[in-house]
Design a protein around this motif. Structure first.
Motif, PDB file in Angstrom:
ATOM      1  N   LEU A  71       0.810  -1.221   0.000  1.00 56.02           N
ATOM      2  CA  LEU A  71       0.000   0.000   0.000  1.00 56.02           C
ATOM      3  C   LEU A  71       0.842   1.270   0.000  1.00 56.02           C
ATOM      4  O   LEU A  71       0.296   2.373   0.012  1.00 56.02           O
ATOM      5  CB  LEU A  71      -0.922   0.019   1.231  1.00 56.02           C
ATOM      6  CG  LEU A  71      -1.909  -1.131   1.368  1.00 56.02           C
ATOM      7  CD1 LEU A  71      -2.660  -1.034   2.689  1.00 56.02           C
ATOM      8  CD2 LEU A  71      -2.869  -1.134   0.190  1.00 56.02           C
ATOM      9  N   SER A  72       2.172   1.111  -0.005  1.00 66.65           N
ATOM     10  CA  SER A  72       3.032   2.281   0.178  1.00 66.65           C
ATOM     11  C   SER A  72       2.871   3.336  -0.914  1.00 66.65           C
ATOM     12  O   SER A  72       2.889   4.534  -0.620  1.00 66.65           O
ATOM     13  CB  SER A  72       4.492   1.864   0.309  1.00 66.65           C
ATOM     14  OG  SER A  72       4.962   1.274  -0.878  1.00 66.65           O
ATOM     15  N   MET A  73       2.699   2.932  -2.163  1.00 67.28           N
ATOM     16  CA  MET A  73       2.528   3.927  -3.226  1.00 67.28           C
ATOM     17  C   MET A  73       1.218   4.692  -3.055  1.00 67.28           C
ATOM     18  O   MET A  73       1.180   5.906  -3.273  1.00 67.28           O
ATOM     19  CB  MET A  73       2.603   3.261  -4.612  1.00 67.28           C
ATOM     20  CG  MET A  73       4.015   2.822  -4.979  1.00 67.28           C
ATOM     21  SD  MET A  73       5.288   4.109  -4.866  1.00 67.28           S
ATOM     22  CE  MET A  73       4.939   5.055  -6.322  1.00 67.28           C
ATOM     23  N   ALA A  74       0.167   4.020  -2.633  1.00 65.76           N
ATOM     24  CA  ALA A  74      -1.102   4.715  -2.347  1.00 65.76           C
ATOM     25  C   ALA A  74      -0.910   5.664  -1.168  1.00 65.76           C
ATOM     26  O   ALA A  74      -1.423   6.794  -1.175  1.00 65.76           O
ATOM     27  CB  ALA A  74      -2.207   3.706  -2.051  1.00 65.76           C
ATOM     28  N   GLY A  75      -0.153   5.232  -0.151  1.00 60.92           N
ATOM     29  CA  GLY A  75       0.140   6.089   0.993  1.00 60.92           C
ATOM     30  C   GLY A  75       0.943   7.315   0.592  1.00 60.92           C
ATOM     31  O   GLY A  75       0.684   8.426   1.071  1.00 60.92           O
ATOM     32  N   LEU A  76       1.907   7.129  -0.295  1.00 54.42           N
ATOM     33  CA  LEU A  76       2.705   8.257  -0.777  1.00 54.42           C
ATOM     34  C   LEU A  76       1.853   9.222  -1.604  1.00 54.42           C
ATOM     35  O   LEU A  76       1.996  10.445  -1.485  1.00 54.42           O
ATOM     36  CB  LEU A  76       3.904   7.753  -1.582  1.00 54.42           C
ATOM     37  CG  LEU A  76       4.985   7.060  -0.750  1.00 54.42           C
ATOM     38  CD1 LEU A  76       5.916   6.243  -1.643  1.00 54.42           C
ATOM     39  CD2 LEU A  76       5.767   8.066   0.082  1.00 54.42           C
ATOM     40  N   ALA A  77       0.959   8.679  -2.418  1.00 55.02           N
ATOM     41  CA  ALA A  77       0.049   9.539  -3.191  1.00 55.02           C
ATOM     42  C   ALA A  77      -0.869  10.322  -2.252  1.00 55.02           C
ATOM     43  O   ALA A  77      -1.112  11.516  -2.448  1.00 55.02           O
ATOM     44  CB  ALA A  77      -0.778   8.701  -4.167  1.00 55.02           C
ATOM     45  N   GLY A  78      -1.360   9.650  -1.218  1.00 54.47           N
ATOM     46  CA  GLY A  78      -2.197  10.323  -0.231  1.00 54.47           C
ATOM     47  C   GLY A  78      -1.430  11.389   0.528  1.00 54.47           C
ATOM     48  O   GLY A  78      -1.938  12.485   0.792  1.00 54.47           O
ATOM     49  N   SER A  79      -0.182  11.091   0.877  1.00 55.27           N
ATOM     50  CA  SER A  79       0.675  12.055   1.562  1.00 55.27           C
ATOM     51  C   SER A  79       0.862  13.299   0.703  1.00 55.27           C
ATOM     52  O   SER A  79       0.683  14.430   1.176  1.00 55.27           O
ATOM     53  CB  SER A  79       2.035  11.414   1.861  1.00 55.27           C
ATOM     54  OG  SER A  79       2.950  12.353   2.370  1.00 55.27           O
TER      55      SER A  79
END
Length: 182
Positions: A71-79
């Motif tokens: 989920l890290s790329m989604a988390g980075l996009a959300g960040s």
């Protein structure tokens, strides 16, 4: 590069944890955060509570997503999305001449301004670096976790304190002038 990747994602995750917990840790902190949203005069007052809930919920989702490799790329996009939104709100408040206390991390008497934009710019750069370095591999080795997690948390604590640290060196800040003789 796995170390830098995990340090960045841990740091960003911890920043969003500190931020969300700071806003909801007490009834007073929650009230102050909602009131700061209302003071911005960017949305109808009846939406301040819903907006506050949405911000905290999104911060929690981002914080949870970042350390999970899948989920890290989604988390980075959300960040990145949250940081751009927060920066736009700060710029708009500054242009409108509103001196609204930043409740980014729950409690601060410092009005939104340049130090907040500098902090967000650094976090956006870290987010971009995290996206460039992101490795979706797991499980993490004990060595990687023992080095990266504490380093990321330490970075988050410094970032959460950035505005106060900035004010120590800003000659126009009331904080930096407290200990000076005239």
């Amino acid at each position: 590069m796995a170390y830098v990747d995990l340090i960045i994602r841990t740091m960003l995750s911890a920043v969003f944890v500190i931020s969300s917990v700071g806003k909801i840790r007490t009834a007073e902190a929650w009230h102050d955060f909602r009131s700061s949203i209302d003071s911005l005069e960017m949305i109808p007052p009846r939406l301040a509570r819903t907006t506050a809930l949405g911000v905290v919920a999104l911060e929690i989702v981002v914080a949870i997503s970042l350390p999970i490799p899948a989920l890290s790329m989604a988390g980075l996009a959300g960040s990145a999305s949250l940081l751009v939104l927060f920066s736009a709100v700060i710029v708009r408040a500054m242009r409108a001449g509103r001196r609204v206390e930043c409740r980014c991390f729950g409690s601060s008497d410092t009005p939104m301004g340049v130090p907040h934009l500098l902090r967000n710019a650094f976090l956006l750069l870290a987010t971009a670096g995290g996206a460039a370095l992101s490795s979706a591999r797991a499980p993490y080795s004990a060595e990687l976790l023992l080095v990266s997690v504490p380093a990321g948390v330490a970075g988050a604590v410094l970032i959460a304190s950035f505005v106060e640290l900035y004010s120590l060196f800003d000659n126009s800040s009331p904080v930096s002038q407290k200990g000076r003789r005239r």
